[in-house]
Scaffold this active site. Structure first.
Site, short mmCIF file in Angstrom:
data_model
loop_
_atom_site.label_atom_id
_atom_site.label_comp_id
_atom_site.label_asym_id
_atom_site.label_seq_id
_atom_site.Cartn_x
_atom_site.Cartn_y
_atom_site.Cartn_z
N ASP A 239 -33.13 -15.39 39.93
CA ASP A 239 -33.13 -14.22 39.44
C ASP A 239 -34.15 -13.41 40.20
O ASP A 239 -34.79 -13.98 40.73
CB ASP A 239 -33.44 -14.21 37.73
CG ASP A 239 -33.03 -13.29 37.03
OD1 ASP A 239 -32.26 -13.62 36.10
OD2 ASP A 239 -33.60 -12.02 37.34
N LEU B 179 -19.59 -18.09 24.83
CA LEU B 179 -20.57 -18.37 23.93
C LEU B 179 -21.13 -17.20 23.28
O LEU B 179 -21.04 -16.19 23.53
CB LEU B 179 -21.72 -19.05 24.75
CG LEU B 179 -22.76 -18.44 25.67
CD1 LEU B 179 -23.67 -17.41 24.77
CD2 LEU B 179 -23.52 -19.09 26.65
N LEU C 62 -12.39 -9.98 28.04
CA LEU C 62 -12.48 -8.35 27.50
C LEU C 62 -11.49 -8.38 25.99
O LEU C 62 -12.06 -7.81 24.93
CB LEU C 62 -11.94 -7.24 28.18
CG LEU C 62 -12.86 -7.02 29.47
CD1 LEU C 62 -12.20 -5.75 30.41
CD2 LEU C 62 -14.14 -6.55 29.18
N LEU D 202 -12.41 -9.96 18.60
CA LEU D 202 -13.36 -10.28 17.49
C LEU D 202 -13.98 -9.04 16.76
O LEU D 202 -13.96 -8.82 15.59
CB LEU D 202 -14.52 -11.22 18.33
CG LEU D 202 -14.14 -12.50 18.57
CD1 LEU D 202 -14.98 -13.15 19.55
CD2 LEU D 202 -13.76 -13.36 17.44
N CYS E 136 -22.63 -7.14 24.02
CA CYS E 136 -21.43 -7.22 24.69
C CYS E 136 -20.26 -6.54 23.95
O CYS E 136 -19.26 -5.87 24.53
CB CYS E 136 -20.89 -8.73 24.99
SG CYS E 136 -21.96 -9.37 26.01
N PHE F 244 -29.93 -8.63 16.33
CA PHE F 244 -28.34 -8.08 16.03
C PHE F 244 -27.81 -9.10 15.36
O PHE F 244 -26.52 -8.98 14.76
CB PHE F 244 -27.70 -7.94 17.45
CG PHE F 244 -27.15 -9.00 18.09
CD1 PHE F 244 -27.76 -9.76 18.94
CD2 PHE F 244 -25.70 -9.41 17.79
CE1 PHE F 244 -27.32 -10.76 19.77
CE2 PHE F 244 -25.19 -10.42 18.64
CZ PHE F 244 -26.07 -11.05 19.48
P1 NAD Z 1 -29.09 -10.80 30.88
O1 NAD Z 1 -29.58 -9.38 30.93
O2 NAD Z 1 -29.62 -11.73 29.74
O3 NAD Z 1 -29.08 -11.63 32.23
C1 NAD Z 1 -28.76 -11.06 33.47
C2 NAD Z 1 -29.69 -11.55 34.64
O4 NAD Z 1 -29.15 -11.04 35.74
C3 NAD Z 1 -30.99 -10.82 34.32
O5 NAD Z 1 -32.11 -11.71 34.01
C4 NAD Z 1 -31.15 -10.08 35.68
O6 NAD Z 1 -32.56 -9.81 36.10
C5 NAD Z 1 -30.35 -10.85 36.75
N1 NAD Z 1 -29.96 -10.11 37.69
C6 NAD Z 1 -29.46 -8.81 37.83
N2 NAD Z 1 -29.33 -8.32 38.97
C7 NAD Z 1 -29.60 -9.53 39.86
C8 NAD Z 1 -29.37 -9.86 41.32
N3 NAD Z 1 -28.77 -8.97 42.04
N4 NAD Z 1 -29.70 -10.90 41.69
C9 NAD Z 1 -30.42 -11.87 40.60
N5 NAD Z 1 -30.29 -11.87 39.38
C10 NAD Z 1 -29.86 -10.43 39.07
O7 NAD Z 1 -27.18 -10.79 30.54
P2 NAD Z 1 -26.41 -11.94 29.93
O8 NAD Z 1 -26.37 -11.63 28.50
O9 NAD Z 1 -26.89 -13.35 30.18
O10 NAD Z 1 -25.11 -11.61 30.33
C11 NAD Z 1 -24.54 -11.68 31.85
C12 NAD Z 1 -23.14 -11.39 31.75
O11 NAD Z 1 -22.41 -12.40 30.69
C13 NAD Z 1 -22.67 -10.04 31.23
O12 NAD Z 1 -21.59 -9.70 31.97
C14 NAD Z 1 -22.35 -10.25 29.83
O13 NAD Z 1 -21.24 -9.30 29.13
C15 NAD Z 1 -21.75 -11.72 29.88
N6 NAD Z 1 -21.95 -12.33 28.59
C16 NAD Z 1 -22.86 -12.41 27.92
C17 NAD Z 1 -22.86 -13.23 26.74
C18 NAD Z 1 -23.87 -13.10 25.76
O14 NAD Z 1 -23.93 -13.81 24.77
N7 NAD Z 1 -25.24 -12.45 26.10
C19 NAD Z 1 -21.92 -14.07 26.26
C20 NAD Z 1 -20.78 -14.26 27.28
C21 NAD Z 1 -20.65 -13.08 28.26
C1 UGA Z 2 -19.70 -12.36 20.77
C2 UGA Z 2 -18.58 -13.36 20.89
O1 UGA Z 2 -18.58 -13.98 19.72
C3 UGA Z 2 -18.80 -14.38 22.08
O2 UGA Z 2 -17.44 -15.30 21.85
C4 UGA Z 2 -18.77 -13.70 23.39
O3 UGA Z 2 -18.78 -14.61 24.41
C5 UGA Z 2 -20.08 -12.93 23.26
O4 UGA Z 2 -19.94 -11.61 22.29
C6 UGA Z 2 -20.10 -12.00 24.62
O5 UGA Z 2 -19.25 -11.71 25.55
O6 UGA Z 2 -21.34 -11.57 24.67
P1 UGA Z 2 -22.37 -12.44 20.19
O7 UGA Z 2 -22.08 -11.04 20.35
O8 UGA Z 2 -23.35 -13.11 20.84
O9 UGA Z 2 -20.94 -13.15 20.69
O10 UGA Z 2 -22.30 -12.72 18.64
P2 UGA Z 2 -21.21 -12.76 17.40
O11 UGA Z 2 -21.34 -13.95 16.68
O12 UGA Z 2 -19.85 -12.47 17.94
O13 UGA Z 2 -21.51 -11.47 16.57
C7 UGA Z 2 -21.74 -9.91 17.26
C8 UGA Z 2 -21.75 -9.20 16.00
O14 UGA Z 2 -20.94 -9.20 15.08
C9 UGA Z 2 -23.23 -9.50 15.16
O15 UGA Z 2 -24.05 -8.45 15.18
C10 UGA Z 2 -22.72 -10.01 14.01
O16 UGA Z 2 -23.88 -9.98 13.02
C11 UGA Z 2 -21.56 -9.23 13.66
N1 UGA Z 2 -20.57 -10.01 12.63
C12 UGA Z 2 -20.10 -11.09 13.22
C13 UGA Z 2 -20.23 -9.43 11.52
O17 UGA Z 2 -20.80 -8.17 11.17
N2 UGA Z 2 -19.27 -9.81 10.89
C14 UGA Z 2 -18.80 -11.22 11.12
O18 UGA Z 2 -18.02 -11.51 10.37
C15 UGA Z 2 -19.04 -11.65 12.49
#
Ligand code: NAD
Ligand code: UGA
Length: 458
Positions: free
Chosen positions: A36, A162, A220, A226, A275, A337
């Protein structure tokens, strides 16, 4: 020790950290390097104070860190050493310029692509782990293939599904793993190499493969569907509050139809997280950019209903508390959240606090894991905001409690004790419907759930 394969992941966030920890656990013969640009974050991954809270994560990190999982800041070295490069950098919504407030900001993504191009040697498989607009792999290929190192790149899409708070469980037992690739000989070979990783612990039938555009778009669409469920159920809550229908009963009755399904129908103050909103807005932007106005509007309303729900929650508080909140102390139970995470990105609590502060209310925030993030989110907001982790201490002397996060700890509190130490009349606004409303009413509280008629003493 000699490893069979070296894999790196660029981006050590909520996705990169847990995902690579699980791969390292399940594939001891592979070396996994997570890199990172954020030095502090990497330091925390290498310490006992991990940068994120996720149930079960600490134990896995402890078991594999230093053995076959390494956190580092030397990105060029990790790229050179690895044959597979996962990219899980952030892809937030653009804040300015063309598509501001809607389109994905791909600056981190593109900068990573350029770094890979500049430091790669030999053959590399680049895996899209971040959530990206459909067709991003095209842009990535253009950047990677204009290098001068003579590298052979294959791009594979492997979106992550996840959810925070259950990330480890989701990673260990995924409903499905999706791997998309170009349908060329090289593309299919690269895809098989990624399938091979997951086969270490995911049953074969849960690993699905597709063309690369389907894979990008499926991510997406999954998030949009969801979020749509949450907005759909939330859109019915005001009608329940007026008519005396109970949203929990409506949701149970509808959800028991197996075609509808029972999950994701919990009414709430509104969905948060990093997200849902950004991914739907991105989908809307993509639809509009192809001239598909009606589908764009359809999905845009999922986000609009969510804004409406957060707004409605605050309006209900104002109305219930005699149309003035000036100087009144409102205690927030929870700021994350959702439960079981320290993440506060796009938490409904952020907009609720901002609106309450505009009404000159005094805010006391309690949360078991998210206080540090809450402080960051609310930095610079002028108003009286205090942070007190203990819920008894936090609610002491308050006029109202607003439940923002469904943490288990709030369900088991001694509400008689809490009632005694609050100002009267004492209000509870249960933004998650997790409390025993009848019992609270009997204690003396004025109780306002979501989608259920209020229980008040006048
Ligand atoms: P995050 O902000 O927690 O982590 C991203 C990391 O990337 C940061 O630590 C940042 O410093 C690093 N970064 C940015 N530019 C960089 C570079 N040029 N080189 C090296 N490191 C760099 O984000 P996240 O929540 O882990 O999400 C990452 C991606 O996964 C997003 O596209 C998000 O939509 C997707 N996603 C997130 C979740 C979730 O639950 N958070 C679930 C599924 C998918
Ligand atoms: C969501 C999706 O569930 C994951 O599959 C996906 O990978 C992720 O987004 C992503 O792309 O980041 P997340 O945002 O971590 O995961 O959590 P969720 O459990 O989906 O909850 C999202 C929001 O909806 C929360 O604020 C939760 O409290 C709310 N929620 C969820 C409700 O208000 N009602 C419900 O019945 C379920």
């Amino acid at each position: 020790m000699r490893f069979e394969k070296v894999i790196c992941c660029i981006g050590a966030g909520y996705v990169g950290g847990p995902t690579m920890a699980v791969i390292a656990l399940k594939c001891p013969e592979y070396k996994i390097i997570v890199v990172d640009i954020d030095k502090q974050k990497i330091e925390r991954w290498n310490s006992n104070e991990l940068p994120i809270y996720e149930p079960g994560l600490y134990e896995i990190i402890n078991a594999v860190r230093g053995k076959n999982l390494f956190f580092d800041t030397d990105i060029p070295k990790a790229i050179k050493e690895s044959e597979i490069i996962f990219v899980s950098v952030n892809t937030p919504t653009k804040t300015h310029g063309e598509g501001a407030g809607m389109a994905a900001d791909l600056r981190y993504w593109e900068s990573t692509a350029r770094t890979i191009r500049d430091h790669a040697n030999g053959q590399k498989i680049v895996v899209e782990k971040s959530t990206l607009p459909v067709k991003t792999a095209d842009a990535m290929a253009k950047i990677l293939n204009c290098g001068t190192n003579g590298c052979d790149f294959q791009i594979v899409s492997n979106p992550e599904f996840l959810a925070e708070g259950s990330a480890i469980k989701d990673l260990l037992e995924p409903d499905r793993v999706l791997i998309g690739s170009q349908e060329t000989k090289g593309g299919i070979k690269a895809r098989d190499a990624i399938v091979e990783i997951y086969l270490h612990w995911v049953p074969k039938e849960r690993i699905i493969t597709s063309n690369i555009w389907s894979s990008e778009l499926s991510k997406l669409v999954s998030n949009a569907l969801l979020a749509q469920r949450v907005s759909s159920i939330n859109s019915i809550t005001p009608l329940c509050e007026i008519t005396g229908a109970d949203i929990r009963e409506v949701s149970k009755a509808a959800g028991m139809d197996s075609r509808i399904g029972s999950k994701f129908l919990n009414a709430s103050v509104g969905f948060g997280g990093s997200c849902f909103k950004k991914d739907i807005l991105n989908l809307v932007y993509i639809l509009r950019s192809y001239g598909l106005e009606e589908p764009a509007q359809y999905w845009e309303w999922v986000v609009k209903i969510n804004e409406y729900q957060k707004d409605r929650f605050v309006k209900n508080i104002i109305k219930a508390m005699f149309n003035t909140l000036a100087g009144k102390k409102i205690c927030l139970f929870g700021f994350a959240f959702k439960a079981n995470t320290s993440d506060t990105r796009e938490s409904a609590a952020i907009s609720v606090v901002k609106k309450l502060i505009e009404e000159d209310a005094v805010i006391i925030i309690s949360d078991p894991k998210a206080i540090d993030n809450a402080k960051n989110d609310l930095k610079g907001i002028e108003g009286k905001i205090y942070f007190v982790e203990d819920p008894y201490e936090a609610s002491n002397g308050c006029d109202a409690i607003a439940v923002m996060t469904e943490w288990d700890v709030y369900k088991g509190l001694d509400y008689e004790k809490i009632y005694k130490q609050m100002n009267k009349p004492a209000f509870i606004f249960d933004g998650r419907n997790i409390l025993d409303h009848q019992k609270l009413y009997e204690i003396g509280f004025q109780v306002y759930p979501i989608g259920i008629r209020s229980l008040v003493h006048w």
